[in-house]
Scaffold this active site. Structure first.
Site, short mmCIF file in Angstrom:
data_model
loop_
_atom_site.label_atom_id
_atom_site.label_comp_id
_atom_site.label_asym_id
_atom_site.label_seq_id
_atom_site.Cartn_x
_atom_site.Cartn_y
_atom_site.Cartn_z
N LEU A 133 3.59 35.89 -61.91
CA LEU A 133 5.01 36.00 -61.60
C LEU A 133 5.78 34.81 -62.15
CD1 LEU A 133 4.96 37.31 -57.95
CD2 LEU A 133 5.55 38.51 -60.04
N PRO A 134 6.84 35.07 -62.90
CA PRO A 134 7.67 33.99 -63.45
C PRO A 134 8.49 33.35 -62.34
CG PRO A 134 8.62 36.13 -64.01
CD PRO A 134 7.34 36.40 -63.25
N CYS A 135 7.81 32.84 -61.35
CA CYS A 135 8.53 32.28 -60.20
C CYS A 135 9.45 31.17 -60.66
CB CYS A 135 7.54 31.75 -59.18
SG CYS A 135 5.85 32.21 -59.52
N HIS A 136 9.17 30.59 -61.79
CA HIS A 136 10.02 29.49 -62.27
C HIS A 136 11.39 30.03 -62.70
CE1 HIS A 136 7.75 31.05 -65.73
NE2 HIS A 136 8.89 30.88 -66.37
N VAL A 188 12.87 32.13 -60.79
CA VAL A 188 13.53 32.41 -59.52
C VAL A 188 14.02 31.09 -58.93
CG1 VAL A 188 13.27 33.41 -57.25
CG2 VAL A 188 11.96 34.32 -59.17
#
Length: 108
Positions: free
Chosen positions: A56-59, A61
């Site tokens: 997940l490209p949590c960065h 978010v």
DNA sequence: CGAATGACAATCT
DNA sequence: TAGATTGCCATTC
């Protein structure tokens, strides 16, 4: 910590994984998409429990300020900043993102 | 079922 | 302006 198939979480993962490079999403926005504009915390909580296997490209978010969480999550907010900058996201002097420019339009 | 948690958001001081 | 507090809602123990 494996059965994270909890509707809300799943949607969060799905949305986050749909964020294109060079764009960002805010917790409150995602929460609003799910129908709970006040559930921004749930989104963050979902990220906390988010399985890294999903990549997940949590960065991508960030919070409403265009900033990322505390700093002990991915390895440092500064690291995140570098990552996002590498994807084409320009940060302001205050360390915030130009949300108006990089906010991902989910509703075409 | 009840209490605790959480990477937010908005308000107050 | 910056820091502290409360509210909100779903998940977890």
């Amino acid at each position: 910590m494996k059965k994270l198939n909890k509707g809300f979480f799943e949607e969060v993962y799905r949305i986050v994984s749909k964020i294109p490079e060079g764009s960002v999403m805010t917790y409150g926005m995602i929460a609003t998409m799910l129908g709970n504009p006040s559930a921004a915390r749930i989104v963050g909580y979902a990220m906390n429990s988010a399985p890294l296997e999903l990549n997940l490209p949590c960065h991508r978010v960030v919070n409403k300020e265009g900033r990322m969480a505390p700093g002990n999550i991915f390895g440092g907010e500064e690291k995140q900043r570098e990552l996002l900058e590498k994807e084409g996201v320009i940060f302001r002097d205050n360390g915030c993102i130009n949300m108006e420019l990089y906010l991902f339009s989910w509703n075409a």
